[in-house]
Design a protein around this motif. Structure first.
Motif, PDB file in Angstrom:
ATOM      1  N   THR A  54      33.689  76.173 114.537  1.00  0.00           N
ATOM      2  CA  THR A  54      35.025  75.600 114.444  1.00  0.00           C
ATOM      3  C   THR A  54      35.422  75.108 115.833  1.00  0.00           C
ATOM      4  N   ALA A  55      36.562  74.456 115.927  1.00  0.00           N
ATOM      5  CA  ALA A  55      37.047  74.017 117.237  1.00  0.00           C
ATOM      6  C   ALA A  55      37.293  75.218 118.143  1.00  0.00           C
ATOM      7  N   ARG A  56      37.777  76.312 117.558  1.00  0.00           N
ATOM      8  CA  ARG A  56      38.090  77.504 118.360  1.00  0.00           C
ATOM      9  C   ARG A  56      36.844  78.161 118.918  1.00  0.00           C
ATOM     10  N   ASN A  57      35.787  78.310 118.109  1.00  0.00           N
ATOM     11  CA  ASN A  57      34.608  79.065 118.538  1.00  0.00           C
ATOM     12  C   ASN A  57      33.454  78.184 119.003  1.00  0.00           C
ATOM     13  N   ALA A  58      33.700  76.908 119.254  1.00  0.00           N
ATOM     14  CA  ALA A  58      32.629  75.956 119.594  1.00  0.00           C
ATOM     15  C   ALA A  58      31.756  76.434 120.743  1.00  0.00           C
ATOM     16  N   ALA A  59      32.343  77.096 121.740  1.00  0.00           N
ATOM     17  CA  ALA A  59      31.553  77.564 122.890  1.00  0.00           C
ATOM     18  C   ALA A  59      30.462  78.533 122.468  1.00  0.00           C
ATOM     19  N   MET A  60      30.684  79.297 121.381  1.00  0.00           N
ATOM     20  CA  MET A  60      29.678  80.249 120.914  1.00  0.00           C
ATOM     21  C   MET A  60      28.407  79.546 120.433  1.00  0.00           C
ATOM     22  N   PHE A  61      28.507  78.271 120.107  1.00  0.00           N
ATOM     23  CA  PHE A  61      27.364  77.514 119.608  1.00  0.00           C
ATOM     24  C   PHE A  61      26.801  76.580 120.671  1.00  0.00           C
ATOM     25  N   GLY A  62      27.367  76.640 121.863  1.00  0.00           N
ATOM     26  CA  GLY A  62      26.917  75.779 122.952  1.00  0.00           C
ATOM     27  C   GLY A  62      25.752  76.406 123.687  1.00  0.00           C
ATOM     28  N   PRO A  63      25.440  75.890 124.856  1.00  0.00           N
ATOM     29  CA  PRO A  63      24.365  76.486 125.649  1.00  0.00           C
ATOM     30  C   PRO A  63      24.696  77.932 126.021  1.00  0.00           C
ATOM     31  N   VAL A  64      23.662  78.740 126.213  1.00  0.00           N
ATOM     32  CA  VAL A  64      23.877  80.116 126.657  1.00  0.00           C
ATOM     33  C   VAL A  64      24.400  80.100 128.090  1.00  0.00           C
ATOM     34  N   GLY A  65      25.052  81.197 128.475  1.00  0.00           N
ATOM     35  CA  GLY A  65      25.591  81.310 129.825  1.00  0.00           C
ATOM     36  C   GLY A  65      26.978  80.734 129.995  1.00  0.00           C
ATOM     37  N   LEU A  66      27.634  80.390 128.874  1.00  0.00           N
ATOM     38  CA  LEU A  66      29.000  79.887 128.931  1.00  0.00           C
ATOM     39  C   LEU A  66      29.995  81.009 128.644  1.00  0.00           C
ATOM     40  N   ALA A  67      31.238  80.791 129.073  1.00  0.00           N
ATOM     41  CA  ALA A  67      32.326  81.693 128.717  1.00  0.00           C
ATOM     42  C   ALA A  67      32.935  81.217 127.401  1.00  0.00           C
ATOM     43  N   ASN A  80      34.261  86.364 126.523  1.00  0.00           N
ATOM     44  CA  ASN A  80      32.949  86.614 125.932  1.00  0.00           C
ATOM     45  C   ASN A  80      31.917  85.796 126.687  1.00  0.00           C
ATOM     46  N   ILE A  81      30.689  86.286 126.697  1.00  0.00           N
ATOM     47  CA  ILE A  81      29.584  85.576 127.341  1.00  0.00           C
ATOM     48  C   ILE A  81      28.615  85.126 126.255  1.00  0.00           C
ATOM     49  N   VAL A  82      28.402  83.824 126.147  1.00  0.00           N
ATOM     50  CA  VAL A  82      27.527  83.251 125.130  1.00  0.00           C
ATOM     51  C   VAL A  82      26.072  83.518 125.517  1.00  0.00           C
ATOM     52  N   CYS A  83      25.293  83.995 124.543  1.00  0.00           N
ATOM     53  CA  CYS A  83      23.898  84.339 124.824  1.00  0.00           C
ATOM     54  C   CYS A  83      23.097  84.338 123.530  1.00  0.00           C
ATOM     55  N   GLY A  84      21.793  84.519 123.652  1.00  0.00           N
ATOM     56  CA  GLY A  84      20.930  84.653 122.492  1.00  0.00           C
ATOM     57  C   GLY A  84      20.920  83.423 121.612  1.00  0.00           C
ATOM     58  N   ILE A 130      41.919  84.989 133.818  1.00  0.00           N
ATOM     59  CA  ILE A 130      41.098  84.252 132.857  1.00  0.00           C
ATOM     60  C   ILE A 130      41.953  83.859 131.660  1.00  0.00           C
ATOM     61  N   ASP A 131      41.952  82.558 131.333  1.00  0.00           N
ATOM     62  CA  ASP A 131      42.711  82.073 130.174  1.00  0.00           C
ATOM     63  C   ASP A 131      41.911  80.976 129.476  1.00  0.00           C
ATOM     64  N   LEU A 132      42.543  80.252 128.569  1.00  0.00           N
ATOM     65  CA  LEU A 132      41.828  79.247 127.781  1.00  0.00           C
ATOM     66  C   LEU A 132      41.220  78.139 128.624  1.00  0.00           C
ATOM     67  N   ALA A 133      41.718  77.937 129.831  1.00  0.00           N
ATOM     68  CA  ALA A 133      41.132  76.931 130.724  1.00  0.00           C
ATOM     69  C   ALA A 133      39.693  77.291 131.098  1.00  0.00           C
ATOM     70  N   CYS A 134      39.327  78.563 130.959  1.00  0.00           N
ATOM     71  CA  CYS A 134      37.968  79.018 131.276  1.00  0.00           C
ATOM     72  C   CYS A 134      37.017  78.897 130.091  1.00  0.00           C
ATOM     73  N   ASP A 135      37.532  78.582 128.902  1.00  0.00           N
ATOM     74  CA  ASP A 135      36.680  78.466 127.724  1.00  0.00           C
ATOM     75  C   ASP A 135      35.655  77.359 127.933  1.00  0.00           C
ATOM     76  N   GLY A 136      34.386  77.686 127.749  1.00  0.00           N
ATOM     77  CA  GLY A 136      33.315  76.706 127.918  1.00  0.00           C
ATOM     78  C   GLY A 136      32.801  76.584 129.337  1.00  0.00           C
ATOM     79  N   ALA A 137      33.406  77.308 130.298  1.00  0.00           N
ATOM     80  CA  ALA A 137      32.931  77.264 131.685  1.00  0.00           C
ATOM     81  C   ALA A 137      31.610  78.010 131.797  1.00  0.00           C
ATOM     82  N   THR A 138      30.771  77.577 132.727  1.00  0.00           N
ATOM     83  CA  THR A 138      29.506  78.267 132.922  1.00  0.00           C
ATOM     84  C   THR A 138      29.703  79.503 133.789  1.00  0.00           C
ATOM     85  N   LEU A 139      28.980  80.563 133.467  1.00  0.00           N
ATOM     86  CA  LEU A 139      29.073  81.814 134.222  1.00  0.00           C
ATOM     87  C   LEU A 139      28.219  81.768 135.481  1.00  0.00           C
ATOM     88  N   THR A 140      27.454  80.712 135.661  1.00  0.00           N
ATOM     89  CA  THR A 140      26.562  80.612 136.817  1.00  0.00           C
ATOM     90  C   THR A 140      27.162  79.801 137.957  1.00  0.00           C
TER      91      THR A 140
END
Length: 195
Positions: A54-67, A80-84, A130-140
């Motif tokens: 969905t638009a809300r959880n899109a980062a979960m389906f993106g590249p790993v290592g994203l917030a 949350n940290i996207v992985c696996g 940390i707020d919604l502005a960090c959604d999709g940011a890379t953790l690296t």
């Protein structure tokens, strides 16, 4: 260097959730040591990704290592940290504050006990800014820094908190005996030593 490499995030979500215990997380220099996590994936009825992208959880389906950052109850943010595999992420539930404690106090309230600064995902995000502005940011890359543990701490595993589905799945990981946990683990939780 102690920075977690990009391939760390390709591991299975439960393994990442376990291995993040003891890692140091900072956002713009403010943060501490991760002491509690929870694992979620697309096959998990308790996960935001269970019903698909969905638009809300899109980062979960993106590249790993994203917030993946979302708002809960219209008030608090959760990191949350996207992985696996796609649809998987690790919720950061609590950290031991070590860096920028005075800044955390300003954000959380000057009378706040240090123990309560980052004990819970909403508190943690407020303390670290940390707020919604960090959604999709890379953790690296800035504003985030994520460093591997100096040594692997003893890990305790138990049921997750604040969910109504798949409540019995042991996907909550914590630093055994840490006073910085958001909530104590049940006494019958399985303890294991990280190798």
């Amino acid at each position: 260097m102690r920075v977690l490499p990009p391939d760390f995030y390709t591991q299975d979500v439960d393994q990442v959730a376990r291995c993040l215990i003891g890692a140091t997380l900072r956002c713009e220099g403010v943060g501490g040591v991760i002491v509690e996590t929870e694992a979620y994936d697309a096959a998990d009825p308790a996960s935001h990704s269970f019903a698909g992208r969905t638009a809300r959880n899109a980062a979960m389906f993106g590249p790993v290592g994203l917030a993946y950052v979302y708002r809960i109850y219209g008030l608090h943010h959760c990191l949350n940290i996207v992985c696996g595999v796609p649809g998987s992420a690790v919720l950061i539930r609590a950290i031991e504050p070590r860096h920028g404690i005075e800044r955390m106090r300003e954000r959380r309230g000057m009378a706040m006990r240090e123990r309560d600064l980052c004990a819970g995902p909403g508190r943690l995000c407020q303390a670290l800014g940390i707020d919604l502005a960090c959604d999709g940011a890379t953790l690296t890359q800035p504003p985030f820094e994520l460093e591997r543990p100096v040594a692997m701490p003893p890990i305790v595993i138990g049921p997750r908190i604040g969910i109504t589905r798949a409540v019995d799945r042991p996907r909550r990981f914590g630093w055994a005996g840490s006073p910085w946990l958001s909530k104590a683990f049940p006494t019958n939780s399985a303890a294991s030593q990280q190798e």
